[in-house]
Enzyme design. Structure first.
Site, PDB file in Angstrom:
ATOM      1  N   ARG A   1      -7.082  12.620   1.043  1.00 20.18           N
ATOM      2  CA  ARG A   1      -5.948  13.098   1.835  1.00 20.18           C
ATOM      3  C   ARG A   1      -4.607  12.555   1.332  1.00 20.18           C
ATOM      4  O   ARG A   1      -3.565  13.091   1.632  1.00 20.18           O
ATOM      5  CB  ARG A   1      -6.147  12.770   3.308  1.00 20.18           C
ATOM      6  CG  ARG A   1      -6.044  11.293   3.621  1.00 20.18           C
ATOM      7  CD  ARG A   1      -6.079  11.057   5.102  1.00 20.18           C
ATOM      8  NE  ARG A   1      -7.404  11.242   5.664  1.00 20.18           N
ATOM      9  CZ  ARG A   1      -7.807  10.652   6.802  1.00 20.18           C
ATOM     10  NH1 ARG A   1      -6.979   9.884   7.472  1.00 20.18           N
ATOM     11  NH2 ARG A   1      -9.014  10.818   7.265  1.00 20.18           N
ATOM     12  N   HIS A   2      -4.635  11.428   0.638  1.00 28.56           N
ATOM     13  CA  HIS A   2      -3.369  10.950   0.052  1.00 28.56           C
ATOM     14  C   HIS A   2      -3.560  10.658  -1.439  1.00 28.56           C
ATOM     15  O   HIS A   2      -3.186  11.474  -2.281  1.00 28.56           O
ATOM     16  CB  HIS A   2      -2.730   9.793   0.827  1.00 28.56           C
ATOM     17  CG  HIS A   2      -3.667   8.816   1.455  1.00 28.56           C
ATOM     18  ND1 HIS A   2      -4.592   8.121   0.730  1.00 28.56           N
ATOM     19  CD2 HIS A   2      -3.797   8.408   2.751  1.00 28.56           C
ATOM     20  CE1 HIS A   2      -5.253   7.320   1.548  1.00 28.56           C
ATOM     21  NE2 HIS A   2      -4.814   7.483   2.791  1.00 28.56           N
TER      22      HIS A   2
ATOM     23  N   HIS B   1      -3.196  -4.708   7.929  1.00 30.76           N
ATOM     24  CA  HIS B   1      -3.231  -3.566   8.847  1.00 30.76           C
ATOM     25  C   HIS B   1      -2.234  -3.750   9.981  1.00 30.76           C
ATOM     26  O   HIS B   1      -2.323  -4.703  10.745  1.00 30.76           O
ATOM     27  CB  HIS B   1      -4.623  -3.306   9.436  1.00 30.76           C
ATOM     28  CG  HIS B   1      -4.853  -1.825   9.607  1.00 30.76           C
ATOM     29  ND1 HIS B   1      -4.280  -1.089  10.607  1.00 30.76           N
ATOM     30  CD2 HIS B   1      -5.543  -0.931   8.863  1.00 30.76           C
ATOM     31  CE1 HIS B   1      -4.621   0.179  10.490  1.00 30.76           C
ATOM     32  NE2 HIS B   1      -5.382   0.313   9.427  1.00 30.76           N
ATOM     33  N   GLY B   2      -1.279  -2.850  10.027  1.00 32.16           N
ATOM     34  CA  GLY B   2      -0.329  -2.793  11.131  1.00 32.16           C
ATOM     35  C   GLY B   2       0.776  -3.830  11.080  1.00 32.16           C
ATOM     36  O   GLY B   2       1.551  -3.946  12.034  1.00 32.16           O
TER      37      GLY B   2
ATOM     38  N   ASN C   1       0.862  -1.184   0.000  1.00 34.26           N
ATOM     39  CA  ASN C   1       0.000   0.000   0.000  1.00 34.26           C
ATOM     40  C   ASN C   1       0.901   1.238   0.000  1.00 34.26           C
ATOM     41  O   ASN C   1       1.692   1.439   0.926  1.00 34.26           O
ATOM     42  CB  ASN C   1      -0.878  -0.056   1.265  1.00 34.26           C
ATOM     43  CG  ASN C   1      -1.765   1.159   1.398  1.00 34.26           C
ATOM     44  OD1 ASN C   1      -1.344   2.268   1.109  1.00 34.26           O
ATOM     45  ND2 ASN C   1      -2.972   0.973   1.874  1.00 34.26           N
TER      46      ASN C   1
ATOM     47  N   GLU D   1     -10.555  -9.399   3.593  1.00 38.34           N
ATOM     48  CA  GLU D   1      -9.277  -9.013   4.188  1.00 38.34           C
ATOM     49  C   GLU D   1      -9.539  -8.858   5.673  1.00 38.34           C
ATOM     50  O   GLU D   1     -10.331  -8.020   6.100  1.00 38.34           O
ATOM     51  CB  GLU D   1      -8.751  -7.706   3.592  1.00 38.34           C
ATOM     52  CG  GLU D   1      -7.395  -7.357   4.193  1.00 38.34           C
ATOM     53  CD  GLU D   1      -6.706  -6.190   3.514  1.00 38.34           C
ATOM     54  OE1 GLU D   1      -6.730  -6.120   2.267  1.00 38.34           O
ATOM     55  OE2 GLU D   1      -6.165  -5.347   4.235  1.00 38.34           O
TER      56      GLU D   1
ATOM     57  N   GLU E   1      -8.757   0.411  -2.820  1.00 44.85           N
ATOM     58  CA  GLU E   1      -9.481   0.404  -1.548  1.00 44.85           C
ATOM     59  C   GLU E   1     -10.433   1.588  -1.526  1.00 44.85           C
ATOM     60  O   GLU E   1      -9.993   2.733  -1.738  1.00 44.85           O
ATOM     61  CB  GLU E   1      -8.443   0.556  -0.438  1.00 44.85           C
ATOM     62  CG  GLU E   1      -8.709  -0.215   0.804  1.00 44.85           C
ATOM     63  CD  GLU E   1      -7.635   0.057   1.825  1.00 44.85           C
ATOM     64  OE1 GLU E   1      -6.481  -0.357   1.595  1.00 44.85           O
ATOM     65  OE2 GLU E   1      -7.945   0.689   2.836  1.00 44.85           O
TER      66      GLU E   1
ATOM     67  N   ARG F   1       3.576  18.970   0.564  1.00 45.56           N
ATOM     68  CA  ARG F   1       4.085  20.164  -0.100  1.00 45.56           C
ATOM     69  C   ARG F   1       3.190  20.621  -1.253  1.00 45.56           C
ATOM     70  O   ARG F   1       3.465  21.607  -1.903  1.00 45.56           O
ATOM     71  CB  ARG F   1       5.489  19.895  -0.670  1.00 45.56           C
ATOM     72  CG  ARG F   1       6.600  20.072   0.313  1.00 45.56           C
ATOM     73  CD  ARG F   1       6.732  21.534   0.657  1.00 45.56           C
ATOM     74  NE  ARG F   1       7.669  21.742   1.746  1.00 45.56           N
ATOM     75  CZ  ARG F   1       8.973  22.021   1.577  1.00 45.56           C
ATOM     76  NH1 ARG F   1       9.482  22.123   0.366  1.00 45.56           N
ATOM     77  NH2 ARG F   1       9.752  22.201   2.612  1.00 45.56           N
TER      78      ARG F   1
ATOM     79  N   HIS G   1      -5.655   3.520  -1.602  1.00 50.05           N
ATOM     80  CA  HIS G   1      -6.939   3.831  -0.951  1.00 50.05           C
ATOM     81  C   HIS G   1      -7.364   5.239  -1.363  1.00 50.05           C
ATOM     82  O   HIS G   1      -6.740   6.221  -0.964  1.00 50.05           O
ATOM     83  CB  HIS G   1      -6.746   3.742   0.569  1.00 50.05           C
ATOM     84  CG  HIS G   1      -8.004   3.932   1.360  1.00 50.05           C
ATOM     85  ND1 HIS G   1      -8.046   3.824   2.717  1.00 50.05           N
ATOM     86  CD2 HIS G   1      -9.279   4.211   0.980  1.00 50.05           C
ATOM     87  CE1 HIS G   1      -9.279   4.035   3.163  1.00 50.05           C
ATOM     88  NE2 HIS G   1     -10.047   4.282   2.123  1.00 50.05           N
TER      89      HIS G   1
ATOM     90  N   ARG H   1      -9.579   7.904  -0.567  1.00 53.13           N
ATOM     91  CA  ARG H   1     -10.491   8.309   0.516  1.00 53.13           C
ATOM     92  C   ARG H   1     -11.379   9.443   0.043  1.00 53.13           C
ATOM     93  O   ARG H   1     -11.014  10.209  -0.855  1.00 53.13           O
ATOM     94  CB  ARG H   1      -9.697   8.760   1.740  1.00 53.13           C
ATOM     95  CG  ARG H   1      -8.892   7.653   2.395  1.00 53.13           C
ATOM     96  CD  ARG H   1      -8.266   8.146   3.682  1.00 53.13           C
ATOM     97  NE  ARG H   1      -9.253   8.186   4.740  1.00 53.13           N
ATOM     98  CZ  ARG H   1      -9.370   7.295   5.713  1.00 53.13           C
ATOM     99  NH1 ARG H   1      -8.550   6.274   5.775  1.00 53.13           N
ATOM    100  NH2 ARG H   1     -10.303   7.403   6.624  1.00 53.13           N
TER     101      ARG H   1
ATOM    102  N   THR I   1      -7.883   3.401   8.694  1.00 53.28           N
ATOM    103  CA  THR I   1      -9.083   2.569   8.807  1.00 53.28           C
ATOM    104  C   THR I   1      -9.097   1.913  10.191  1.00 53.28           C
ATOM    105  O   THR I   1      -8.184   1.183  10.538  1.00 53.28           O
ATOM    106  CB  THR I   1      -9.076   1.485   7.710  1.00 53.28           C
ATOM    107  OG1 THR I   1      -8.717   2.108   6.488  1.00 53.28           O
ATOM    108  CG2 THR I   1     -10.443   0.846   7.579  1.00 53.28           C
TER     109      THR I   1
ATOM    110  N   HIS J   1       1.056   6.341   1.628  1.00 51.68           N
ATOM    111  CA  HIS J   1       1.816   7.346   2.389  1.00 51.68           C
ATOM    112  C   HIS J   1       2.961   7.964   1.599  1.00 51.68           C
ATOM    113  O   HIS J   1       3.570   8.929   2.060  1.00 51.68           O
ATOM    114  CB  HIS J   1       2.252   6.774   3.733  1.00 51.68           C
ATOM    115  CG  HIS J   1       1.043   6.504   4.594  1.00 51.68           C
ATOM    116  ND1 HIS J   1       0.048   7.444   4.765  1.00 51.68           N
ATOM    117  CD2 HIS J   1       0.629   5.412   5.250  1.00 51.68           C
ATOM    118  CE1 HIS J   1      -0.915   6.941   5.520  1.00 51.68           C
ATOM    119  NE2 HIS J   1      -0.591   5.692   5.811  1.00 51.68           N
TER     120      HIS J   1
HETATM  121  N1  PXP Z   1      -5.658  -3.028   4.558  1.00 55.56           N
HETATM  122  C1  PXP Z   1      -6.570  -2.066   4.731  1.00 55.56           C
HETATM  123  C2  PXP Z   1      -7.996  -2.399   4.427  1.00 55.56           C
HETATM  124  C3  PXP Z   1      -6.221  -0.769   5.134  1.00 55.56           C
HETATM  125  O1  PXP Z   1      -7.154   0.175   5.298  1.00 55.56           O
HETATM  126  C4  PXP Z   1      -4.856  -0.496   5.357  1.00 55.56           C
HETATM  127  C5  PXP Z   1      -4.431   0.877   5.744  1.00 55.56           C
HETATM  128  O2  PXP Z   1      -4.656   1.758   4.709  1.00 55.56           O
HETATM  129  C6  PXP Z   1      -3.936  -1.525   5.156  1.00 55.56           C
HETATM  130  C7  PXP Z   1      -4.362  -2.789   4.779  1.00 55.56           C
HETATM  131  C8  PXP Z   1      -2.485  -1.324   5.365  1.00 55.56           C
HETATM  132  O3  PXP Z   1      -2.255  -1.064   6.718  1.00 55.56           O
HETATM  133  P1  PXP Z   1      -0.851  -0.564   7.184  1.00 55.56           P
HETATM  134  O4  PXP Z   1      -0.608   0.755   6.489  1.00 55.56           O
HETATM  135  O5  PXP Z   1      -0.997  -0.422   8.653  1.00 55.56           O
HETATM  136  O6  PXP Z   1       0.155  -1.586   6.776  1.00 55.56           O
END
Ligand code: PXP
Length: 258
Positions: free
Chosen positions: A55-56, A206-207, A13, A161, A79, A24, A49, A51, A110, A16
């Site tokens: 924002r990104h 996630h995480g 993903n 997921e 996403e 900037r 993603h 949104r 999320t 970021h």
């Molecule tokens: N899966 C989903 C559905 C998410 O919303 C996110 C965060 O955008 C991720 C995976 C990736 O999570 P992380 O950035 O914490 O690795």
């Protein structure tokens, strides 16, 4: 019991990279360049993603990167929240995968899985059927609960997921083998078994960091992980290509023990 061992795809993903670029309001670091490095590092998919507040990732990113990924044969996992606006965009882009997530304007990321308690009555079923009709594979982002997985199966989603955030937080705060982490891990193991029983392709995300990625790779029917924040953070120290390769190695090490 889960019987079959599936190849495990790494989706990265890159939201970021866009967060940094947008800080900037200019064009650096370019998302396209990050995608090219990720492809060189051998990723199996790219997750972006879009949104509601942009924002990104912004719409033009999708229009630029979707054809590039298609040309390379690497799937885009788009996403989005299940809204009319996002469904219309998904129909235009027609990515190989869409992951439907809940979205709250003020959240940092999320926060939880989709609320599937009354899933049949909202806009979610329309999203799932419309996307299936145009050949888009859908995964539903859900909490690690059997009830949520059964509701996802009722929506005829091919994949889920499963939210690994609570487990990853427990590992980060208390350690991989701590009681809080074990309790969350148990929910993921139960979810893996429920996916097998319900015929759902099991994705997770996630995480995740190197340690948790290695551990979750031991779940034999896990087909895909999506990882963003940690890889982009590690890229500051190691570079994006090396961070992705290290993540791949962690997954492979976890899989080797299955
Ligand atoms: N899966 C989903 C559905 C998410 O919303 C996110 C965060 O955008 C991720 C995976 C990736 O999570 P992380 O950035 O914490 O690795």
């Amino acid at each position: 019991m889960v019987s079959s061992v599936h190849p495990l795809r790494l989706g990265v993903n890159l939201d970021h990279i866009a967060t940094l670029r947008n800080a900037r309001g200019e064009d650096h670091p370019a998302l396209r360049r990050a995608v090219e490095v990720a492809l060189k590092a051998g990723v199996d998919g790219i997750t972006l993603h879009l949104r509601e507040d942009r924002r990104h990732i912004v719409d033009s990113d999708l229009h630029e990167l979707s054809p590039l990924l298609a040309l390379h044969g690497t799937p885009l996992n788009l996403e989005i929240a299940a809204t009319e606006e996002m469904l219309a965009i998904a129909r235009t882009i027609s990515p190989p995968w869409v992951c439907l997530v809940p979205e709250k304007r003020a959240e940092l990321t999320t926060e939880g899985g989709l609320d599937l308690h009354n899933a049949q009555s909202g806009f979610l079923p329309t999203c799932c059927t419309t996307l299936a009709e145009i050949g888009v594979q859908v995964s539903l982002f859900v909490d690690p609960s059997v009830q949520a997985l059964e509701a996802a199966a009722d929506l005829k989603a091919p994949a889920v997921e499963v939210h690994t955030g609570p487990w990853c937080n427990a590992v980060r705060l208390h350690g991989l083998n701590s009681a809080p982490a074990q309790a969350e891990w148990h929910k993921l193991v139960t979810s893996a078994e429920a996916c097998e029983r319900l015929g759902l392709a099991f994705h997770a995300g996630h995480g995740l960091r190197y340690d948790t990625a290695q551990r979750i790779a031991s779940l034999a029917n896990l087909r895909e992980v999506n990882i963003g924040q940690f890889i982009v953070g590690e890229a500051i120290f190691d570079g994006l290509e090396i961070a992705i390769r290290k993540m791949r190695a962690a997954l492979d090490a976890g899989r080797a023990g299955v």
